[in-house]
Design a protein around this motif. Structure first.
Motif, short mmCIF file in Angstrom:
data_model
loop_
_atom_site.label_atom_id
_atom_site.label_comp_id
_atom_site.label_asym_id
_atom_site.label_seq_id
_atom_site.Cartn_x
_atom_site.Cartn_y
_atom_site.Cartn_z
N PRO A 17 1.17 -0.97 0.28
CA PRO A 17 -0.22 -0.27 -0.08
C PRO A 17 0.75 1.05 -0.08
CG PRO A 17 0.38 -1.20 2.33
CD PRO A 17 1.05 -2.11 1.28
N GLY A 18 0.14 2.55 -0.55
CA GLY A 18 0.92 3.80 -0.24
C GLY A 18 0.98 4.32 -1.55
N TRP A 19 0.26 5.43 -2.04
CA TRP A 19 -0.13 6.16 -3.83
C TRP A 19 0.54 7.84 -3.11
CZ3 TRP A 19 -3.34 3.76 -0.24
CH2 TRP A 19 -4.15 2.62 -0.52
N THR A 20 0.86 7.86 -4.45
CA THR A 20 1.51 9.72 -4.83
C THR A 20 0.37 9.76 -5.70
OG1 THR A 20 2.54 9.15 -6.96
CG2 THR A 20 4.01 8.59 -4.69
N PHE A 21 0.22 11.28 -5.28
CA PHE A 21 -1.00 12.22 -5.68
C PHE A 21 -0.03 13.33 -6.28
CE2 PHE A 21 -1.36 12.56 -1.37
CZ PHE A 21 -1.62 14.16 -1.68
N ALA A 22 -0.85 13.52 -7.24
CA ALA A 22 -0.77 15.53 -7.80
C ALA A 22 -1.88 16.28 -8.07
CB ALA A 22 0.30 15.33 -8.18
N PHE A 23 -2.18 17.29 -7.98
CA PHE A 23 -3.04 18.28 -8.47
C PHE A 23 -3.25 19.39 -7.95
CE2 PHE A 23 -2.99 17.98 -3.75
CZ PHE A 23 -3.45 19.07 -3.18
N PHE A 24 -4.11 19.90 -8.45
CA PHE A 24 -3.59 21.83 -9.04
C PHE A 24 -4.77 22.44 -7.83
CE2 PHE A 24 -1.56 20.86 -12.77
CZ PHE A 24 -0.79 22.08 -12.26
N PHE A 25 -4.53 23.41 -7.21
CA PHE A 25 -5.75 23.60 -6.44
C PHE A 25 -5.47 25.33 -5.98
CE2 PHE A 25 -7.10 25.41 -2.09
CZ PHE A 25 -8.06 25.24 -2.04
N ARG A 26 -6.36 26.18 -6.61
CA ARG A 26 -6.22 27.53 -7.20
C ARG A 26 -4.89 27.62 -7.84
NH1 ARG A 26 -8.74 30.22 -1.09
NH2 ARG A 26 -10.60 28.69 -1.53
N ASN A 27 -4.78 26.69 -8.73
CA ASN A 27 -3.39 27.77 -9.44
C ASN A 27 -2.06 26.92 -8.81
OD1 ASN A 27 -5.40 28.12 -11.61
ND2 ASN A 27 -5.26 29.86 -10.83
N THR A 28 -2.10 26.44 -8.16
CA THR A 28 -1.17 25.64 -7.78
C THR A 28 -0.28 24.33 -7.77
OG1 THR A 28 -0.48 27.62 -6.51
CG2 THR A 28 1.38 25.97 -5.71
N ARG A 29 0.30 23.59 -8.26
CA ARG A 29 0.71 22.16 -8.57
C ARG A 29 1.56 21.63 -6.65
NH1 ARG A 29 4.22 18.04 -10.18
NH2 ARG A 29 2.85 16.80 -10.74
N TYR A 30 0.54 20.55 -6.42
CA TYR A 30 1.00 20.19 -5.14
C TYR A 30 1.43 18.23 -5.38
CZ TYR A 30 -0.97 24.09 -2.82
OH TYR A 30 -1.38 25.60 -2.68
N THR A 31 1.94 18.01 -4.77
CA THR A 31 2.03 16.59 -4.68
C THR A 31 2.08 15.91 -3.17
OG1 THR A 31 4.24 16.66 -4.55
CG2 THR A 31 3.41 16.31 -7.13
N GLY A 32 2.23 15.06 -2.80
CA GLY A 32 2.34 14.11 -1.80
C GLY A 32 1.91 12.82 -2.06
N ASP A 33 2.35 11.91 -0.79
CA ASP A 33 2.56 10.56 -0.11
C ASP A 33 0.92 10.72 0.29
OD1 ASP A 33 4.62 10.05 -2.02
OD2 ASP A 33 5.63 10.26 -0.34
N ASP A 39 -2.55 8.57 6.33
CA ASP A 39 -1.88 10.13 6.58
C ASP A 39 -1.82 10.69 5.27
OD1 ASP A 39 -2.42 9.67 9.39
OD2 ASP A 39 -0.35 8.62 9.41
N ILE A 40 -1.24 11.84 4.72
CA ILE A 40 -0.71 12.79 3.72
C ILE A 40 -0.06 13.03 4.08
CG2 ILE A 40 -1.57 14.47 1.92
CD1 ILE A 40 -4.54 13.84 2.29
N ARG A 41 1.52 13.19 3.54
CA ARG A 41 2.67 13.20 3.33
C ARG A 41 3.02 14.88 2.56
NH1 ARG A 41 5.67 8.16 5.36
NH2 ARG A 41 4.92 7.58 7.56
N TRP A 42 3.60 16.13 2.38
CA TRP A 42 3.60 16.45 1.97
C TRP A 42 4.37 16.76 1.03
CZ3 TRP A 42 -1.49 18.20 -0.74
CH2 TRP A 42 -2.16 18.52 0.28
N ASN A 43 4.99 16.84 0.13
CA ASN A 43 6.23 17.07 -0.81
C ASN A 43 6.08 18.42 -0.98
OD1 ASN A 43 6.32 14.10 -0.87
ND2 ASN A 43 5.67 13.61 -3.31
N GLY A 44 7.06 19.34 -0.62
CA GLY A 44 6.78 20.61 -0.48
C GLY A 44 5.46 21.40 0.62
#
Length: 67
Positions: A17-33, A39-44
């Motif tokens: 188990p475990g996944w990486t994800f990415a998305f845009f929120f208010r014109n900014t790109r975010y990534t995390g695990d 639990d969510i761990r932000w990359n940045g």
């Protein structure tokens, strides 16, 4: 609202188990695990309105992975 949400398994062995994800929120790109226990761990930097964004991510992951 999250835009262009994508996810993929962290490991080649998809049984782990475990996944990486990415998305845009208010014109900014975010990534995390997204960890198996939810639990969510932000990359940045974490997004503004982090708690609301986490709720949206949990809903999307529940729909795509555990359904």
């Amino acid at each position: 609202m999250l835009q262009h949400f994508s996810y993929k398994p962290m490991y080649d062995n998809k049984q782990l188990p475990g996944w990486t994800f990415a998305f845009f929120f208010r014109n900014t790109r975010y990534t995390g695990d997204y960890m198996p226990e939810g639990d969510i761990r932000w990359n940045g930097e974490a997004p503004t309105e982090e708690e609301n964004v986490k709720k949206m991510i949990h809903e999307l992951m529940t729909f795509h992975i555990y359904d």
